[in-house]
Design an enzyme around this catalytic site. Structure first.
Site, PDB file in Angstrom:
ATOM      1  N   PRO A 180       0.808  -1.206   0.000  1.00 58.73           N
ATOM      2  CA  PRO A 180       0.000   0.000   0.000  1.00 58.73           C
ATOM      3  C   PRO A 180       0.849   1.267   0.000  1.00 58.73           C
ATOM      4  O   PRO A 180       1.802   1.377   0.758  1.00 58.73           O
ATOM      5  CB  PRO A 180      -0.789  -0.113   1.305  1.00 58.73           C
ATOM      6  CG  PRO A 180      -0.061  -1.102   2.132  1.00 58.73           C
ATOM      7  CD  PRO A 180       1.020  -1.717   1.343  1.00 58.73           C
ATOM      8  N   GLU A 181       0.476   2.195  -0.851  1.00 64.69           N
ATOM      9  CA  GLU A 181       1.092   3.515  -0.852  1.00 64.69           C
ATOM     10  C   GLU A 181       0.039   4.492  -0.323  1.00 64.69           C
ATOM     11  O   GLU A 181      -0.999   4.066   0.172  1.00 64.69           O
ATOM     12  CB  GLU A 181       1.571   3.860  -2.265  1.00 64.69           C
ATOM     13  CG  GLU A 181       2.473   2.755  -2.840  1.00 64.69           C
ATOM     14  CD  GLU A 181       2.961   3.019  -4.249  1.00 64.69           C
ATOM     15  OE1 GLU A 181       3.179   4.185  -4.585  1.00 64.69           O
ATOM     16  OE2 GLU A 181       3.115   2.052  -5.012  1.00 64.69           O
ATOM     17  N   LYS A 199       2.724   6.777   4.519  1.00 67.58           N
ATOM     18  CA  LYS A 199       2.220   5.408   4.634  1.00 67.58           C
ATOM     19  C   LYS A 199       2.111   4.968   6.091  1.00 67.58           C
ATOM     20  O   LYS A 199       1.792   3.815   6.370  1.00 67.58           O
ATOM     21  CB  LYS A 199       3.133   4.447   3.869  1.00 67.58           C
ATOM     22  CG  LYS A 199       3.327   4.814   2.413  1.00 67.58           C
ATOM     23  CD  LYS A 199       4.476   4.048   1.780  1.00 67.58           C
ATOM     24  CE  LYS A 199       4.962   4.731   0.519  1.00 67.58           C
ATOM     25  NZ  LYS A 199       6.234   4.161   0.031  1.00 67.58           N
ATOM     26  N   ARG A 248      14.411  -1.585  -7.208  1.00 70.14           N
ATOM     27  CA  ARG A 248      12.971  -1.690  -7.453  1.00 70.14           C
ATOM     28  C   ARG A 248      12.691  -1.756  -8.943  1.00 70.14           C
ATOM     29  O   ARG A 248      13.319  -1.027  -9.722  1.00 70.14           O
ATOM     30  CB  ARG A 248      12.222  -0.482  -6.864  1.00 70.14           C
ATOM     31  CG  ARG A 248      12.691  -0.053  -5.484  1.00 70.14           C
ATOM     32  CD  ARG A 248      12.429  -1.090  -4.414  1.00 70.14           C
ATOM     33  NE  ARG A 248      11.039  -1.462  -4.310  1.00 70.14           N
ATOM     34  CZ  ARG A 248      10.117  -0.767  -3.666  1.00 70.14           C
ATOM     35  NH1 ARG A 248      10.423   0.345  -3.075  1.00 70.14           N
ATOM     36  NH2 ARG A 248       8.876  -1.215  -3.606  1.00 70.14           N
TER      37      ARG A 248
END
Length: 314
Positions: free
Chosen positions: A2-3, A67, A299
DNA sequence: ACTCGCACCTGAGGGC
DNA sequence: TGCCCTCAGGTGCGAG
């Protein structure tokens, strides 16, 4: 997973269901959820400490920065007998109690779900808060990259935030967000701009999906060096990040699978609005060029080699 | 003082 | 069917 948009969707649901309720008890099914990924050795007494600290507390609100989400706690009025050892000793103390919050970070795979007692328990449920509303808040986390814990609230960028979030910069959706400060910091950065966007001490809330989306929408290459990029371009990236996260929030965030859902188990719809993330090898929606996938800062990074011109200095 | 790379976990999916 | 590899929405810490 989740961002910012996903965490905010969850926060809204949590606030609706828990604000004003009292925590009547709690369970920790897996003590590792009380530690961070680098502090996995949990003292056995930590579980008891957590249960004691939360029991009888009143939840004021669910709050968020980037977050990081937390339940701010108030007076435990009406707390059941026998579970108030923490407060009982201070009952007559005129000194103000330290402000406390229950920090919840969802990590990569964390979910907060509202259930009625007795509903089937998901096997990845790591902790449960029982509420006096005859509901319970369950923290489900497959990978245990998330964590939960009681923390003092301290001042950070003009707000009270949990101690472990003191280093987190304001996110673009809060009043304290200052784009000029962020640009001022960015121009000193010699790292790839994609990595800078993921630096939560610079600007918070942006994760891997929205970093790629913001850079595509601003037409900036992920390997561009902020220090060598025009200020106007940096501003454009911040504006794109703000816009794409607001748009995502409006439709409940991005869900690829059951790992991201809101407190009611519902998915968000922004996955169909993603322009580059997860589209490696497919055609760019703007120019038809094949979307590239590279690794930046460890990433997966997606971009259009034509719409996002490689910096000449690299 | 920065920047980078990896560890922390579980599970899904692809190739053989 | 099964094994082994890679990959996944994040963060913190230690090494260079």
């Amino acid at each position: 997973m989740p961002e910012l948009p996903e965490v905010e969707s969850v926060r809204r649901g949590v606030d609706e269901w828990t604000a004003g309720t009292i925590i009547t008890g709690a369970e920790v099914a897996d003590p590792r959820i009380l530690g961070t990924t680098s502090q996995r050795r949990i003292d056995p007494s930590a579980v008891d400490g957590f249960l004691t600290a939360v029991s009888g507390q009143r939840i004021v609100h669910a709050e968020r920065r980037g977050k990081f989400m937390w339940l701010s706690l108030g007076e435990g009025v009406g707390s059941p007998a026998g579970q108030t050892s923490v407060n009982a000793g201070r009952a007559g103390d005129p000194a103000p109690q330290p402000e406390l919050g229950i920090l919840v970070h969802l990590g990569m795979s964390g979910q907060l779900r509202i259930h009625s007692p007795g509903e089937e328990i998901h096997r990845h449920t790591r902790a449960v808060l029982h509420l006096d509303s005859d509901r319970e808040l369950r923290f489900v986390d497959q990978r245990i990259f998330g964590h939960i814990g009681v923390q003092p609230l301290v001042h950070g960028y003009g707000r009270l935030v949990p101690a472990s979030a003191i280093h987190i910069a304001p996110d673009p959706l809060e009043p304290a967000f200052d784009p000029e400060r962020v640009v001022g910091e960015l121009v000193k950065k010699r790292t790839a701009i994609k990595a800078a966007l993921l630096d939560q001490t610079l600007i918070s809330g942006i994760g891997n999906i929205y970093a790629d989306e913001a850079l595509f929408r601003a037409g900036v290459h992920p390997l561009a060096t902020p220090a060598r990029t025009r200020k106007s371009r940096l501003v454009a990236v911040l504006e794109s990040a703000t816009k794409v996260m607001s748009d995502a929030l409006a439709v409940g965030g991005t869900s690829f699978d059951a790992l991201y859902v809101n407190v009611n188990g519902e998915s968000g719809y922004f996955d169909r609005a993603l322009l580059v993330y997860g589209r490696g090898g497919q055609e760019c929606v703007r120019c038809g060029t094949e979307i590239a996938k590279i690794t930046v800062g460890g990433r997966g990074t997606h971009f259009c080699p034509v719409c996002q011109k490689p910096p000449r200095y690299r």
